[in-house]
Scaffold this motif. Sequence first.
Motif, PDB file in Angstrom:
ATOM      1  N   PHE A 154      34.301 -70.463  51.251  1.00  0.00           N
ATOM      2  CA  PHE A 154      34.822 -70.498  49.887  1.00  0.00           C
ATOM      3  C   PHE A 154      36.320 -70.768  49.918  1.00  0.00           C
ATOM      4  O   PHE A 154      36.966 -70.679  50.964  1.00  0.00           O
ATOM      5  N   GLU A 155      36.876 -71.123  48.758  1.00  0.00           N
ATOM      6  CA  GLU A 155      38.291 -71.482  48.647  1.00  0.00           C
ATOM      7  C   GLU A 155      38.971 -70.635  47.574  1.00  0.00           C
ATOM      8  O   GLU A 155      38.347 -70.233  46.588  1.00  0.00           O
ATOM      9  N   TYR A 178      38.242 -70.185  53.526  1.00  0.00           N
ATOM     10  CA  TYR A 178      37.716 -69.185  54.444  1.00  0.00           C
ATOM     11  C   TYR A 178      36.302 -69.580  54.862  1.00  0.00           C
ATOM     12  O   TYR A 178      35.494 -69.979  54.022  1.00  0.00           O
ATOM     13  N   ASN A 179      36.020 -69.455  56.145  1.00  0.00           N
ATOM     14  CA  ASN A 179      34.700 -69.808  56.650  1.00  0.00           C
ATOM     15  C   ASN A 179      34.233 -68.733  57.624  1.00  0.00           C
ATOM     16  O   ASN A 179      34.909 -68.452  58.615  1.00  0.00           O
ATOM     17  N   PHE A 180      33.092 -68.115  57.326  1.00  0.00           N
ATOM     18  CA  PHE A 180      32.492 -67.096  58.185  1.00  0.00           C
ATOM     19  C   PHE A 180      31.168 -67.642  58.706  1.00  0.00           C
ATOM     20  O   PHE A 180      30.340 -68.101  57.914  1.00  0.00           O
ATOM     21  N   ASP A 196      32.458 -65.926  64.136  1.00  0.00           N
ATOM     22  CA  ASP A 196      33.666 -66.737  64.022  1.00  0.00           C
ATOM     23  C   ASP A 196      34.156 -66.716  62.582  1.00  0.00           C
ATOM     24  O   ASP A 196      33.358 -66.800  61.634  1.00  0.00           O
ATOM     25  N   VAL A 197      35.461 -66.630  62.443  1.00  0.00           N
ATOM     26  CA  VAL A 197      36.100 -66.669  61.125  1.00  0.00           C
ATOM     27  C   VAL A 197      37.213 -67.698  61.182  1.00  0.00           C
ATOM     28  O   VAL A 197      38.085 -67.628  62.054  1.00  0.00           O
ATOM     29  N   LEU A 231      43.119 -61.186  55.809  1.00  0.00           N
ATOM     30  CA  LEU A 231      41.782 -61.531  56.278  1.00  0.00           C
ATOM     31  C   LEU A 231      41.366 -60.637  57.440  1.00  0.00           C
ATOM     32  O   LEU A 231      40.234 -60.123  57.482  1.00  0.00           O
ATOM     33  N   ASP A 232      42.257 -60.432  58.390  1.00  0.00           N
ATOM     34  CA  ASP A 232      41.942 -59.601  59.547  1.00  0.00           C
ATOM     35  C   ASP A 232      41.622 -58.170  59.123  1.00  0.00           C
ATOM     36  O   ASP A 232      40.670 -57.552  59.627  1.00  0.00           O
ATOM     37  N   ASP A 233      42.374 -57.645  58.176  1.00  0.00           N
ATOM     38  CA  ASP A 233      42.121 -56.285  57.685  1.00  0.00           C
ATOM     39  C   ASP A 233      40.727 -56.185  57.056  1.00  0.00           C
ATOM     40  O   ASP A 233      39.996 -55.202  57.284  1.00  0.00           O
TER      41      ASP A 233
END
Length: 246
Positions: A154-155, A178-180, A196-197, A231-233
């Motif tokens: 999503f963007e 963002y891509n998961f 992967d993120v 994002l990491d959090d």
Amino acid sequence: MAIVRKFTIGVQPFAKMFRVYGKGGEVVDAVLRLRTKGLHDDFFSEVVVSNDRTAFRLSSEDQLNSLQLTDENFTFTKDYYEANTSFDFKKVLDEFRLIWSAVNAVLNIQDVRRIGMVAEYRYSAETKSASGWLREKLTKLETQLLTEKFQLRFEERAPASDGLAPDPKKADFINYIYNFYDASMDASHPSPGSIDVNLDVQRYFAPVINSSVPDEILKLHKHFEKAEGHLDDKVKAFGAMSHGKK
């Protein structure tokens, strides 16, 4: 903070660069000469040219460094999965400045519409089914069946200096992508059971720019760092753990 496993800087002009067809070889020569003027001898050792000469790719033997030039895009990638070194943005930007200068001296790239940077991170969720874990954590969809090949993209778009509503065709804005996905789907470094993120932060310019692209990338990196931290959090709050360096 999660470890950056792959990092790419990309530049896209407003219009196609048809001159790449005739000057691509000259660009390759100019970049290879940098091996005695700032880059080490094996920084680039392999060259691949498409049959129609619309794409040129230079890479190191270990694939740590790669540069791809087409009539539409310029991308510089660092792949740290198998490397004995780790990500250092300042070092990457310094390398990019050298390469960009050499390429631009030949092609005179103008009217840049978009610049961007993409980072790939790998996490472990201590589960055999990464796809099932992602579906459970990122959606409210329930199923009794086995989930495979999960991917969510999503963007988010934020107005830039002109304050206009984000529009990919004409507005000036910043785009966060963002891509998961299940790391077993990774094309270059598959890893079953891992996640992967990818974070892709892009700046669209309106009007287009002809100023120093490396300086604009440095400015964009400030937005990238903020998004990276958030994002990491969030990913770690789901229970995922960053993979350690090989």
